[in-house]
Motif scaffolding. Structure first.
Motif, PDB file in Angstrom:
ATOM      1  N   UNK A 170       6.187   1.786   6.703  1.00  0.00           N
ATOM      2  CA  UNK A 170       5.784   0.460   8.034  1.00  0.00           C
ATOM      3  C   UNK A 170       4.320  -0.165   7.942  1.00  0.00           C
ATOM      4  N   UNK A 171       3.414   1.012   8.031  1.00  0.00           N
ATOM      5  CA  UNK A 171       2.293   0.033   8.169  1.00  0.00           C
ATOM      6  C   UNK A 171       1.080   0.418   7.144  1.00  0.00           C
ATOM      7  N   UNK A 172       1.531   0.474   6.029  1.00  0.00           N
ATOM      8  CA  UNK A 172       0.320   0.706   4.853  1.00  0.00           C
ATOM      9  C   UNK A 172       1.521   1.584   3.481  1.00  0.00           C
ATOM     10  N   UNK A 173       0.324   2.106   2.702  1.00  0.00           N
ATOM     11  CA  UNK A 173       0.653   2.482   1.662  1.00  0.00           C
ATOM     12  C   UNK A 173       0.786   4.218   2.215  1.00  0.00           C
ATOM     13  N   UNK A 174       1.775   4.849   1.762  1.00  0.00           N
ATOM     14  CA  UNK A 174       1.008   6.983   1.406  1.00  0.00           C
ATOM     15  C   UNK A 174       0.893   6.560  -0.045  1.00  0.00           C
ATOM     16  N   UNK A 175       0.169   7.422   0.379  1.00  0.00           N
ATOM     17  CA  UNK A 175      -0.359   8.236  -1.479  1.00  0.00           C
ATOM     18  C   UNK A 175       0.004   9.648  -1.582  1.00  0.00           C
ATOM     19  N   UNK A 176       0.107  10.355  -2.075  1.00  0.00           N
ATOM     20  CA  UNK A 176       0.438  11.431  -1.885  1.00  0.00           C
ATOM     21  C   UNK A 176       0.619  11.644  -3.802  1.00  0.00           C
ATOM     22  N   UNK A 192      -3.068  13.855   0.328  1.00  0.00           N
ATOM     23  CA  UNK A 192      -1.829  13.375   1.024  1.00  0.00           C
ATOM     24  C   UNK A 192      -2.714  12.215   2.088  1.00  0.00           C
ATOM     25  N   UNK A 193      -2.444  11.079   1.693  1.00  0.00           N
ATOM     26  CA  UNK A 193      -3.136  10.564   2.943  1.00  0.00           C
ATOM     27  C   UNK A 193      -2.296   8.781   2.910  1.00  0.00           C
ATOM     28  N   UNK A 194      -2.239   8.401   3.997  1.00  0.00           N
ATOM     29  CA  UNK A 194      -1.992   7.171   4.622  1.00  0.00           C
ATOM     30  C   UNK A 194      -3.211   6.498   4.662  1.00  0.00           C
ATOM     31  N   UNK A 195      -2.896   4.769   4.151  1.00  0.00           N
ATOM     32  CA  UNK A 195      -3.779   4.032   3.849  1.00  0.00           C
ATOM     33  C   UNK A 195      -3.382   2.772   4.533  1.00  0.00           C
ATOM     34  N   UNK A 196      -4.224   2.127   5.318  1.00  0.00           N
ATOM     35  CA  UNK A 196      -4.022   1.373   6.345  1.00  0.00           C
ATOM     36  C   UNK A 196      -4.633  -0.071   5.877  1.00  0.00           C
ATOM     37  N   UNK A 197      -4.089  -1.673   6.265  1.00  0.00           N
ATOM     38  CA  UNK A 197      -4.847  -2.502   5.370  1.00  0.00           C
ATOM     39  C   UNK A 197      -4.903  -3.342   5.961  1.00  0.00           C
ATOM     40  N   UNK A 198      -5.947  -4.523   5.801  1.00  0.00           N
ATOM     41  CA  UNK A 198      -6.877  -4.831   6.650  1.00  0.00           C
ATOM     42  C   UNK A 198      -6.746  -6.342   6.899  1.00  0.00           C
ATOM     43  N   UNK A 199      -5.896  -6.987   5.995  1.00  0.00           N
ATOM     44  CA  UNK A 199      -4.625  -8.143   6.719  1.00  0.00           C
ATOM     45  C   UNK A 199      -2.998  -8.139   5.662  1.00  0.00           C
ATOM     46  N   UNK A 200      -2.408  -8.512   6.816  1.00  0.00           N
ATOM     47  CA  UNK A 200      -0.901  -8.487   6.567  1.00  0.00           C
ATOM     48  C   UNK A 200      -0.671  -8.808   5.788  1.00  0.00           C
ATOM     49  N   UNK A 229      -6.223  -6.443  -0.630  1.00  0.00           N
ATOM     50  CA  UNK A 229      -5.319  -5.600  -0.797  1.00  0.00           C
ATOM     51  C   UNK A 229      -5.317  -4.753  -1.955  1.00  0.00           C
ATOM     52  N   UNK A 230      -6.742  -4.451  -2.367  1.00  0.00           N
ATOM     53  CA  UNK A 230      -7.323  -2.328  -3.070  1.00  0.00           C
ATOM     54  C   UNK A 230      -7.554  -1.589  -2.573  1.00  0.00           C
ATOM     55  N   UNK A 231      -6.518  -0.266  -3.133  1.00  0.00           N
ATOM     56  CA  UNK A 231      -6.921   0.620  -2.298  1.00  0.00           C
ATOM     57  C   UNK A 231      -7.957   1.439  -3.336  1.00  0.00           C
ATOM     58  N   UNK A 273     -12.090   5.678  11.030  1.00  0.00           N
ATOM     59  CA  UNK A 273     -11.568   7.048  10.474  1.00  0.00           C
ATOM     60  C   UNK A 273     -10.339   6.645   9.066  1.00  0.00           C
ATOM     61  N   UNK A 274      -9.622   5.443   9.571  1.00  0.00           N
ATOM     62  CA  UNK A 274      -8.415   5.845   8.291  1.00  0.00           C
ATOM     63  C   UNK A 274      -9.044   4.932   7.142  1.00  0.00           C
ATOM     64  N   UNK A 275      -7.983   5.685   6.366  1.00  0.00           N
ATOM     65  CA  UNK A 275      -8.852   4.822   4.920  1.00  0.00           C
ATOM     66  C   UNK A 275      -7.535   3.611   4.911  1.00  0.00           C
ATOM     67  N   UNK A 276      -8.718   2.350   3.895  1.00  0.00           N
ATOM     68  CA  UNK A 276      -8.192   0.860   3.988  1.00  0.00           C
ATOM     69  C   UNK A 276      -8.520   0.759   2.873  1.00  0.00           C
ATOM     70  N   UNK A 277      -7.237   0.094   2.721  1.00  0.00           N
ATOM     71  CA  UNK A 277      -6.742  -1.162   1.595  1.00  0.00           C
ATOM     72  C   UNK A 277      -7.753  -2.746   2.045  1.00  0.00           C
TER      73      UNK A 277
END
Ligand code: ZN
Ligand code: ZN
Length: 169
Positions: free
Chosen positions: A43-49, A76-84, A104-106, A96-100
Protein backbone atom coordinates in the motif's frame (compact mmCIF):
# COMPACT_ATOMS: atom_id res chain seq x y z
CA UNK A 1 19.76 -3.52 -11.54
CA UNK A 2 17.12 -0.93 -12.42
CA UNK A 3 13.46 -1.90 -12.73
CA UNK A 4 10.65 0.31 -13.94
CA UNK A 5 7.77 -0.12 -11.50
CA UNK A 6 5.14 2.04 -13.27
CA UNK A 7 2.97 -0.87 -14.44
CA UNK A 8 3.19 -2.82 -11.18
CA UNK A 9 2.23 0.21 -9.10
CA UNK A 10 -0.97 0.67 -11.09
CA UNK A 11 -2.01 -2.84 -10.08
CA UNK A 12 -3.73 -3.78 -6.78
CA UNK A 13 -1.81 -4.33 -3.52
CA UNK A 14 -0.29 -7.82 -3.58
CA UNK A 15 0.46 -7.83 -7.33
CA UNK A 16 3.83 -9.43 -7.98
CA UNK A 17 6.58 -9.56 -10.61
CA UNK A 18 9.69 -11.75 -10.63
CA UNK A 19 13.02 -10.82 -12.18
CA UNK A 20 16.12 -12.87 -12.84
CA UNK A 21 19.39 -11.16 -11.99
CA UNK A 22 22.77 -11.97 -13.49
CA UNK A 23 25.01 -8.94 -13.63
CA UNK A 24 27.92 -7.07 -12.11
CA UNK A 25 27.07 -5.13 -8.95
CA UNK A 26 28.50 -4.27 -5.54
CA UNK A 27 31.35 -1.89 -4.73
CA UNK A 28 32.92 -0.74 -8.06
CA UNK A 29 30.64 -3.24 -9.83
CA UNK A 30 33.21 -5.98 -9.32
CA UNK A 31 30.92 -8.71 -7.94
CA UNK A 32 28.98 -11.01 -10.23
CA UNK A 33 25.50 -11.25 -8.68
CA UNK A 34 22.90 -13.79 -9.72
CA UNK A 35 19.55 -15.06 -8.50
CA UNK A 36 15.94 -13.97 -8.55
CA UNK A 37 14.03 -11.15 -6.89
CA UNK A 38 10.32 -10.68 -6.40
CA UNK A 39 8.64 -7.27 -6.38
CA UNK A 40 5.31 -7.03 -4.56
CA UNK A 41 3.04 -4.01 -4.64
CA UNK A 42 2.33 -2.78 -1.09
CA UNK A 43 0.00 0.00 0.00
CA UNK A 44 3.02 2.30 0.38
CA UNK A 45 5.39 1.18 -2.36
CA UNK A 46 7.16 -1.97 -3.48
CA UNK A 47 8.50 -4.79 -1.32
CA UNK A 48 11.58 -6.47 -2.78
CA UNK A 49 12.51 -9.94 -1.58
CA UNK A 50 14.96 -12.40 -3.04
CA UNK A 51 17.87 -14.74 -2.63
CA UNK A 52 21.05 -13.81 -4.45
CA UNK A 53 24.55 -15.23 -4.86
CA UNK A 54 27.57 -12.97 -5.22
CA UNK A 55 31.15 -13.79 -6.09
CA UNK A 56 33.52 -11.81 -3.93
CA UNK A 57 37.26 -11.30 -4.20
CA UNK A 58 39.43 -10.49 -1.21
CA UNK A 59 42.75 -11.19 0.42
CA UNK A 60 43.66 -14.50 2.05
CA UNK A 61 44.15 -13.92 5.77
CA UNK A 62 46.99 -16.49 5.88
CA UNK A 63 49.11 -15.86 2.76
CA UNK A 64 47.82 -12.43 1.63
CA UNK A 65 47.20 -13.81 -1.87
CA UNK A 66 43.92 -13.35 -3.73
CA UNK A 67 40.95 -15.21 -2.27
CA UNK A 68 37.61 -15.84 -3.95
CA UNK A 69 34.34 -16.88 -2.36
CA UNK A 70 30.68 -17.21 -3.29
CA UNK A 71 28.29 -15.82 -0.71
CA UNK A 72 24.50 -16.04 -0.55
CA UNK A 73 22.22 -13.45 0.99
CA UNK A 74 18.50 -12.80 1.36
CA UNK A 75 17.09 -9.39 0.50
CA UNK A 76 13.99 -7.86 2.00
CA UNK A 77 13.44 -4.14 1.61
CA UNK A 78 10.54 -1.87 0.96
CA UNK A 79 11.00 0.89 -1.62
CA UNK A 80 9.02 4.11 -1.41
CA UNK A 81 8.01 6.23 -4.42
CA UNK A 82 8.80 9.94 -4.80
CA UNK A 83 5.65 10.38 -6.87
CA UNK A 84 2.22 8.80 -6.51
CA UNK A 85 1.71 6.92 -9.77
CA UNK A 86 -2.02 7.66 -10.01
CA UNK A 87 -2.34 11.25 -8.76
CA UNK A 88 1.14 12.54 -9.67
CA UNK A 89 1.45 14.00 -6.15
CA UNK A 90 5.01 14.30 -4.78
CA UNK A 91 5.65 12.12 -1.72
CA UNK A 92 8.33 12.44 0.92
CA UNK A 93 9.96 9.19 1.97
CA UNK A 94 12.32 9.28 4.96
CA UNK A 95 15.98 10.00 4.09
CA UNK A 96 17.04 6.46 5.05
CA UNK A 97 14.38 4.81 2.89
CA UNK A 98 15.14 3.18 -0.44
CA UNK A 99 13.31 5.21 -3.05
CA UNK A 100 11.61 4.76 -6.40
CA UNK A 101 12.67 7.78 -8.46
CA UNK A 102 10.63 10.34 -10.42
CA UNK A 103 10.71 8.07 -13.48
CA UNK A 104 9.26 5.21 -11.33
CA UNK A 105 12.59 3.37 -11.49
CA UNK A 106 13.66 1.21 -8.56
CA UNK A 107 17.44 0.72 -8.36
CA UNK A 108 18.62 -2.37 -6.46
CA UNK A 109 22.35 -1.59 -6.64
CA UNK A 110 22.74 0.25 -3.35
CA UNK A 111 20.88 -2.47 -1.41
CA UNK A 112 22.93 -5.20 -3.10
CA UNK A 113 26.15 -3.33 -2.27
CA UNK A 114 25.14 -3.17 1.41
CA UNK A 115 24.11 -6.84 1.55
CA UNK A 116 27.45 -7.90 0.04
CA UNK A 117 29.36 -5.89 2.66
CA UNK A 118 27.26 -7.38 5.48
CA UNK A 119 27.61 -10.95 4.18
CA UNK A 120 31.33 -10.91 3.42
CA UNK A 121 33.30 -12.81 6.07
CA UNK A 122 36.05 -10.78 7.75
CA UNK A 123 38.56 -13.56 7.13
CA UNK A 124 38.89 -15.17 3.70
CA UNK A 125 41.13 -18.07 2.71
CA UNK A 126 42.46 -18.65 -0.81
CA UNK A 127 41.84 -22.35 -0.14
CA UNK A 128 40.71 -24.20 3.03
CA UNK A 129 44.16 -25.70 3.68
CA UNK A 130 46.24 -22.63 2.79
CA UNK A 131 49.54 -23.14 4.69
CA UNK A 132 50.15 -19.39 4.93
CA UNK A 133 53.55 -17.74 4.89
CA UNK A 134 56.83 -18.38 6.76
CA UNK A 135 56.81 -16.16 9.86
CA UNK A 136 60.56 -15.50 9.40
CA UNK A 137 60.98 -14.59 5.72
CA UNK A 138 57.40 -14.29 4.40
CA UNK A 139 57.85 -17.05 1.82
CA UNK A 140 54.54 -18.46 0.52
CA UNK A 141 54.49 -22.02 1.84
CA UNK A 142 52.03 -23.10 -0.86
CA UNK A 143 55.06 -22.88 -3.21
CA UNK A 144 57.07 -25.25 -1.00
CA UNK A 145 59.22 -24.97 2.10
CA UNK A 146 61.86 -22.31 2.69
CA UNK A 147 65.06 -22.83 4.70
CA UNK A 148 63.16 -21.96 7.91
CA UNK A 149 60.40 -24.51 7.48
CA UNK A 150 62.16 -27.52 6.00
CA UNK A 151 62.98 -29.89 8.84
CA UNK A 152 62.81 -28.56 12.37
CA UNK A 153 60.52 -25.57 12.69
CA UNK A 154 62.64 -23.95 15.40
CA UNK A 155 66.40 -23.76 14.94
CA UNK A 156 67.10 -23.25 18.63
CA UNK A 157 66.39 -26.95 19.10
CA UNK A 158 68.68 -28.13 16.30
CA UNK A 159 71.54 -28.89 18.66
CA UNK A 160 69.29 -30.91 20.93
CA UNK A 161 67.90 -32.90 18.00
CA UNK A 162 71.44 -33.58 16.92
CA UNK A 163 72.42 -34.83 20.40
CA UNK A 164 69.36 -37.08 20.55
CA UNK A 165 70.24 -38.64 17.23
CA UNK A 166 73.84 -39.18 18.27
CA UNK A 167 72.92 -40.74 21.61
CA UNK A 168 70.75 -43.31 19.84
CA UNK A 169 73.59 -44.53 17.70
ZN1 ZN B 1 46.24 -18.30 1.24
ZN1 ZN C 1 61.35 -18.67 5.73
Amino acid sequence: MQINTAQLRKEPVGAERNYKIDELAGENNDNRVSGEVSLIRTNRGILVTGKLDADIKGICSRCLGEAYKRITFHMEDEYFPLIDIISGVHLHPAPEDFIIDNSHVLDLNEAIRQYIIMSTPTKLLCRPDCPGICPVCGHELARGNCSHTSGSSDHRWDKLEQLKKESKV
